[in-house]
Scaffold this active site. Structure first.
Site, short mmCIF file in Angstrom:
data_model
loop_
_atom_site.label_atom_id
_atom_site.label_comp_id
_atom_site.label_asym_id
_atom_site.label_seq_id
_atom_site.Cartn_x
_atom_site.Cartn_y
_atom_site.Cartn_z
N SER A 1 -81.73 22.98 -15.73
CA SER A 1 -81.17 22.02 -14.77
C SER A 1 -82.23 21.16 -14.07
O SER A 1 -82.11 20.84 -12.89
CB SER A 1 -80.32 22.74 -13.71
OG SER A 1 -79.20 23.34 -14.32
N TRP B 1 -83.52 17.70 -26.99
CA TRP B 1 -82.25 16.97 -27.19
C TRP B 1 -81.15 17.85 -27.76
O TRP B 1 -80.01 17.40 -27.90
CB TRP B 1 -82.49 15.76 -28.11
CG TRP B 1 -83.34 14.69 -27.50
CD1 TRP B 1 -83.79 14.63 -26.21
CD2 TRP B 1 -83.84 13.51 -28.16
NE1 TRP B 1 -84.54 13.48 -26.02
CE2 TRP B 1 -84.58 12.78 -27.19
CE3 TRP B 1 -83.74 13.00 -29.45
CZ2 TRP B 1 -85.22 11.57 -27.49
CZ3 TRP B 1 -84.38 11.79 -29.76
CH2 TRP B 1 -85.09 11.09 -28.79
N GLY C 1 -80.29 18.35 -20.59
CA GLY C 1 -79.37 17.26 -20.26
C GLY C 1 -80.03 15.98 -19.76
O GLY C 1 -79.73 14.88 -20.25
N GLU D 1 -87.31 29.81 -19.01
CA GLU D 1 -85.99 29.20 -18.88
C GLU D 1 -84.97 30.29 -18.51
O GLU D 1 -84.43 30.95 -19.41
CB GLU D 1 -85.56 28.56 -20.20
CG GLU D 1 -86.30 27.31 -20.55
CD GLU D 1 -85.44 26.32 -21.33
OE1 GLU D 1 -85.50 25.13 -21.03
OE2 GLU D 1 -84.68 26.75 -22.23
N HIS E 1 -85.63 29.73 -28.02
CA HIS E 1 -84.74 29.20 -26.98
C HIS E 1 -83.54 30.14 -26.83
O HIS E 1 -83.09 30.74 -27.82
CB HIS E 1 -84.27 27.79 -27.37
CG HIS E 1 -83.58 27.08 -26.25
ND1 HIS E 1 -82.26 27.32 -25.92
CD2 HIS E 1 -84.04 26.18 -25.35
CE1 HIS E 1 -81.95 26.57 -24.88
NE2 HIS E 1 -83.00 25.86 -24.51
P1 13P Z 1 -80.76 21.68 -19.08
O1 13P Z 1 -81.92 20.85 -18.57
O2 13P Z 1 -79.62 20.87 -19.55
O3 13P Z 1 -80.39 22.73 -18.09
O4 13P Z 1 -81.29 22.46 -20.38
C1 13P Z 1 -82.43 23.23 -20.28
C2 13P Z 1 -82.84 23.64 -21.64
O5 13P Z 1 -82.20 24.47 -22.24
C3 13P Z 1 -84.02 22.99 -22.22
O6 13P Z 1 -84.48 23.66 -23.33
#
Ligand code: 13P
Length: 256
Positions: free
Chosen positions: A214, A9, A236, A165, A93
Site C-alpha cells: 500500500s 505491475w 497498485g 512485504e 512474492h
Molecule cells: P500494493 O502496492 O498494491 O499494496 O502491492 C504491493 C506489492 O505486492 C508489490 O509487490
C-alpha cells in the site's frame, strides 16, 4: 546507499499499454543517479520493452522465472533466458507463495538461479495477518529469510535485495491496512539481525531492504525514512503514472 523504486505491475498492462506507459515515464523522469527506478512488467512485455528502454533511467525486472536453465519444463521460462534482458527479478512474492504454492526450498533455488545468471533477486518476505496476531512475525521473517537465502554464499550476498512485504498491508489483500513506520522499523531490525547472524555485521548492513504494501505518494516519504529502508516495492500505485513519478521524486528528495 542509493534507493530503489520498483514498480511491480503484476498481471496488468498488455504489451501495447506497457509500451505507452514506459514511453511516458521515460519522458517524465530525468536520470536520477541515486534513485534506481525499476519496472516489473509481465514476462511477455520484457523483450519488446527492453528494445525501447532507456537504461540510464529505468531498469527492467521479471516477476518470476523457473530455477533450471533449460529442459523438459513445459510452460516455464528460465533465468538463463532472462540473462541480459533484465537486471532484477522479484522472487518469493506472497502471491507466488500463496496462490502458486512456492515454498522456501523452491524460492532458494530461484534466488540461486538468479545470481548464477547475473540477475539481482529481490527476495520478498512477510507475514500474514494471523501470524502477526499470534506473535509469529519474528519466526516467519527468520524462516523465510534463512530459507530463501539458503543457497547464497557470503561472497554473493551483496548481489541480493530483500523486500519486506507484510501480506496484510498489500492493497489487494482483503481488509488491507497500511503498516506504520514503527511496525516496519521493527521488522527491518529483525531482518538485519538475521543477516548479521548468517553473514556478519558488515555484510548485513550492505544488503538493501525495501518495503512494499500500500505504498502511495502520501506515505512514500515516511516509509523511505524508516531506518534501514533503502527503497520501495510498489504494486497498485506503480500502475498510475502520476503516482509512480511522484514516488520517484519523493525518493530523490529524501536521498539528498
Ligand atoms: P500494493 O502496492 O498494491 O499494496 O502491492 C504491493 C506489492 O505486492 C508489490 O509487490
Amino acid at each position: 546507499m542509493k534507493s530503489y523504486i520498483v514498480g511491480n505491475w503484476k498481471l496488468n498492462f498488455n504489451v501495447g499499454e506497457a509500451s505507452i506507459y514506459l514511453h511516458k515515464l521515460q519522458k517524465k523522469i530525468p536520470n536520477y543517479r541515486d534513485v534506481e527506478v525499476v519496472v516489473a512488467p509481465t514476462a511477455l512485455c520484457l523483450q519488446p520493452l527492453s528494445l525501447q528502454l532507456d537504461r540510464t533511467k529505468i531498469k527492467l525486472a521479471a516477476q518470476n522465472a523457473f530455477y533450471n536453465d533449460f529442459g523438459a519444463y513445459t510452460g516455464e521460462i528460465s533465468f538463463a533466458e532472462l540473462n541480459g534482458l533484465v537486471n532484477y527479478c522479484i522472487i518469493g512474492h506472497s502471491e507466488r507463495r500463496y496462490i502458486f504454492h512456492e515454498d522456501d526450498k523452491m524460492i532458494a533455488k530461484k534466488v540461486a538461479a538468479c545470481i548464477r545468471n547475473k540477475i539481482t533477486p529481490i527476495l520478498c518476505i512477510g507475514e500474514i495477518e494471523s501470524e502477526r496476531a499470534f506473535g509469529e512475525t519474528k519466526d516467519v521473517i527468520h524462516d523465510q529469510l534463512v530459507g530463501g537465502l539458503s543457497e547464497v554464499s557470503a561472497e554473493d550476498i551483496d548481489k541480493v535485495i530483500v523486500a519486506y512485504e507484510p501480506v496484510w498491508a498489500i492493497s489487494s489483500t482483503k481488509d488491507a491496512k497500511p503498516a506504520t513506520p514503527d511496525e516496519i522499523a521493527e521488522v527491518v531490525e529483525m531482518i538485519r539481525q538475521n543477516l548479521k547472524e548468517i553473514y556478519g555485521a558488515k555484510t548485513a548492513d550492505a544488503v538493501p531492504v525495501l518495503f512494499g504494501g500500500s505504498v502511495k505518494p502520501t506515505n512514500a516519504g515516511a516509509y523511505l525514512t524508516v531506518p534501514g529502508i533503502s527503497g520501495l516495492l510498489i504494486g497498485g500505485a506503480s500502475l498510475i503514472l502520476e503516482q509512480f513519478t511522484d514516488i520517484i521524486e519523493t525518493a530523490k528528495r529524501v536521498s539528498k
